[in-house]
Design a protein around this motif. Structure first.
Motif, PDB file in Angstrom:
ATOM      1  N   LEU A  22     -29.344 -10.000   2.770  1.00 54.54           N
ATOM      2  CA  LEU A  22     -28.127  -9.545   2.476  1.00 54.54           C
ATOM      3  C   LEU A  22     -27.353 -10.129   1.494  1.00 54.54           C
ATOM      4  O   LEU A  22     -26.855  -9.798   0.539  1.00 54.54           O
ATOM      5  CB  LEU A  22     -27.264  -9.283   3.613  1.00 54.54           C
ATOM      6  N   ALA A  23     -27.535 -11.695   1.552  1.00 55.44           N
ATOM      7  CA  ALA A  23     -26.831 -12.547   0.405  1.00 55.44           C
ATOM      8  C   ALA A  23     -27.519 -12.212  -0.844  1.00 55.44           C
ATOM      9  O   ALA A  23     -26.733 -12.208  -1.838  1.00 55.44           O
ATOM     10  CB  ALA A  23     -26.814 -13.962   1.077  1.00 55.44           C
ATOM     11  N   HIS A  26     -26.197  -9.188  -2.509  1.00 50.82           N
ATOM     12  CA  HIS A  26     -24.980  -9.311  -3.092  1.00 50.82           C
ATOM     13  C   HIS A  26     -24.826 -10.022  -4.328  1.00 50.82           C
ATOM     14  O   HIS A  26     -24.403  -9.583  -5.214  1.00 50.82           O
ATOM     15  CB  HIS A  26     -24.078 -10.078  -2.186  1.00 50.82           C
ATOM     16  N   GLN A  27     -25.825 -11.088  -4.416  1.00 51.32           N
ATOM     17  CA  GLN A  27     -26.186 -11.926  -5.474  1.00 51.32           C
ATOM     18  C   GLN A  27     -26.806 -11.061  -6.982  1.00 51.32           C
ATOM     19  O   GLN A  27     -26.428 -11.094  -7.904  1.00 51.32           O
ATOM     20  CB  GLN A  27     -27.099 -13.095  -5.486  1.00 51.32           C
ATOM     21  N   GLY A  29     -26.108  -8.049  -7.216  1.00 48.85           N
ATOM     22  CA  GLY A  29     -24.842  -7.183  -7.626  1.00 48.85           C
ATOM     23  C   GLY A  29     -23.980  -8.050  -8.692  1.00 48.85           C
ATOM     24  O   GLY A  29     -23.560  -7.722  -9.792  1.00 48.85           O
ATOM     25  N   ARG A  30     -23.990  -9.252  -8.292  1.00 44.07           N
ATOM     26  CA  ARG A  30     -22.946  -9.871  -9.067  1.00 44.07           C
ATOM     27  C   ARG A  30     -23.576 -10.354 -10.262  1.00 44.07           C
ATOM     28  O   ARG A  30     -22.802 -10.286 -11.330  1.00 44.07           O
ATOM     29  CB  ARG A  30     -22.750 -11.321  -8.223  1.00 44.07           C
ATOM     30  N   SER A  48     -28.214  -3.909   2.555  1.00 42.90           N
ATOM     31  CA  SER A  48     -28.382  -4.376   1.294  1.00 42.90           C
ATOM     32  C   SER A  48     -27.962  -3.528   0.302  1.00 42.90           C
ATOM     33  O   SER A  48     -27.319  -3.914  -0.642  1.00 42.90           O
ATOM     34  CB  SER A  48     -30.095  -4.476   1.057  1.00 42.90           C
ATOM     35  N   ARG A  51     -24.273  -4.229   0.179  1.00 45.92           N
ATOM     36  CA  ARG A  51     -24.083  -5.548  -0.568  1.00 45.92           C
ATOM     37  C   ARG A  51     -24.213  -5.506  -1.977  1.00 45.92           C
ATOM     38  O   ARG A  51     -23.468  -6.260  -2.581  1.00 45.92           O
ATOM     39  CB  ARG A  51     -25.019  -6.843   0.223  1.00 45.92           C
ATOM     40  N   VAL A  52     -25.252  -4.927  -2.475  1.00 47.05           N
ATOM     41  CA  VAL A  52     -25.478  -4.981  -3.846  1.00 47.05           C
ATOM     42  C   VAL A  52     -24.060  -4.245  -4.694  1.00 47.05           C
ATOM     43  O   VAL A  52     -23.724  -4.752  -5.583  1.00 47.05           O
ATOM     44  CB  VAL A  52     -26.535  -3.977  -4.259  1.00 47.05           C
ATOM     45  N   ASP A  54     -21.139  -4.260  -3.417  1.00 41.73           N
ATOM     46  CA  ASP A  54     -19.928  -4.941  -3.319  1.00 41.73           C
ATOM     47  C   ASP A  54     -20.063  -6.320  -4.131  1.00 41.73           C
ATOM     48  O   ASP A  54     -19.034  -7.053  -4.970  1.00 41.73           O
ATOM     49  CB  ASP A  54     -20.033  -5.552  -1.807  1.00 41.73           C
ATOM     50  N   GLY A  55     -21.339  -6.702  -4.374  1.00 43.66           N
ATOM     51  CA  GLY A  55     -21.544  -7.974  -5.207  1.00 43.66           C
ATOM     52  C   GLY A  55     -21.113  -7.528  -6.555  1.00 43.66           C
ATOM     53  O   GLY A  55     -20.303  -8.488  -7.363  1.00 43.66           O
TER      54      GLY A  55
END
Length: 194
Positions: A22-23, A26-27, A29-30, A48, A51-52, A54-55
């Motif tokens: 999940l982290a 997010h990464q 996406g960031r 996931s 999270r993508v 949201d990132g």
């Protein structure tokens, strides 16, 4: 980056997976946001997928979610994305994701992720597109799949070099390194042929 303005992310929609996965979603996406690359994905707010999105959103990125109507009705759609497109079927969703994306990224996921990978890889194998396709083999998650493809080659069912179809990376940062080195597309895709 070689003409890559948008990347389609195929990934899971389960919250029951490892925190590390999940982290990493997010990464992704960031880093897409930081590189000025739009995220195109399945439109969900869980797992996931969420999270993508949201990132990217947390870092002023652009996110387009494409979700079938029946999933939207189950209230799993991410309502905070820049654009949420509700379509009539999974087939329409996959085609819309293809049309809006310059590259594809496969994160860990379930049957739906496999379905999306196999379809986009088959289209590339057949010469129907030449957009970059990157498998992110986090913690060797996709190693059994890669072994299966090697088995298909050794059994004579796949004659094309997999490296001509997809790239494999082991971490999120490598996705963007790969994209920087990809050649520009040479195939004018006629959507009707897909």
């Amino acid at each position: 980056m070689t003409n890559i303005k948008s990347i389609c992310v195929y990934c899971g929609s389960s919250n029951l997976v490892s925190d590390e996965h999940l982290a990493k979603a997010h990464q992704l996406g960031r880093l897409a946001a930081e590189n000025g690359i739009e995220i195109v994905y399945g439109g969900g707010r869980v797992g996931s997928m969420g999270r993508v999105a949201d990132g990217a959103l947390a870092h002023n990125g652009t996110v387009t979610g494409i979700i079938p109507e029946y999933l939207d009705k189950l209230e799993v759609a991410h309502k905070d994305v820049n654009e949420l497109i509700v379509v009539d079927s999974m087939h329409t969703r996959k085609m819309a994701m293809f049309e809006r994306s310059d590259a594809f990224c496969i994160l860990p996921g379930g049957l739906g992720t496999l379905d999306e990978f196999f379809e986009i890889a088959t289209w590339k194998q057949l010469g129907m597109h030449d957009k970059p396709l990157i498998i992110v083999n986090l913690e060797n998650f996709w190693t059994p799949l890669l072994d299966l493809i090697r088995h298909q080659i050794s059994a004579g069912y796949l004659r094309q070099n997999p490296a001509d179809i997809y790239s494999v990376v082991n971490n999120i940062e490598e996705v963007f390194t790969q994209l920087k080195s990809m050649p520009e597309s040479n195939i004018e895709t006629d959507i009707k042929q897909l």
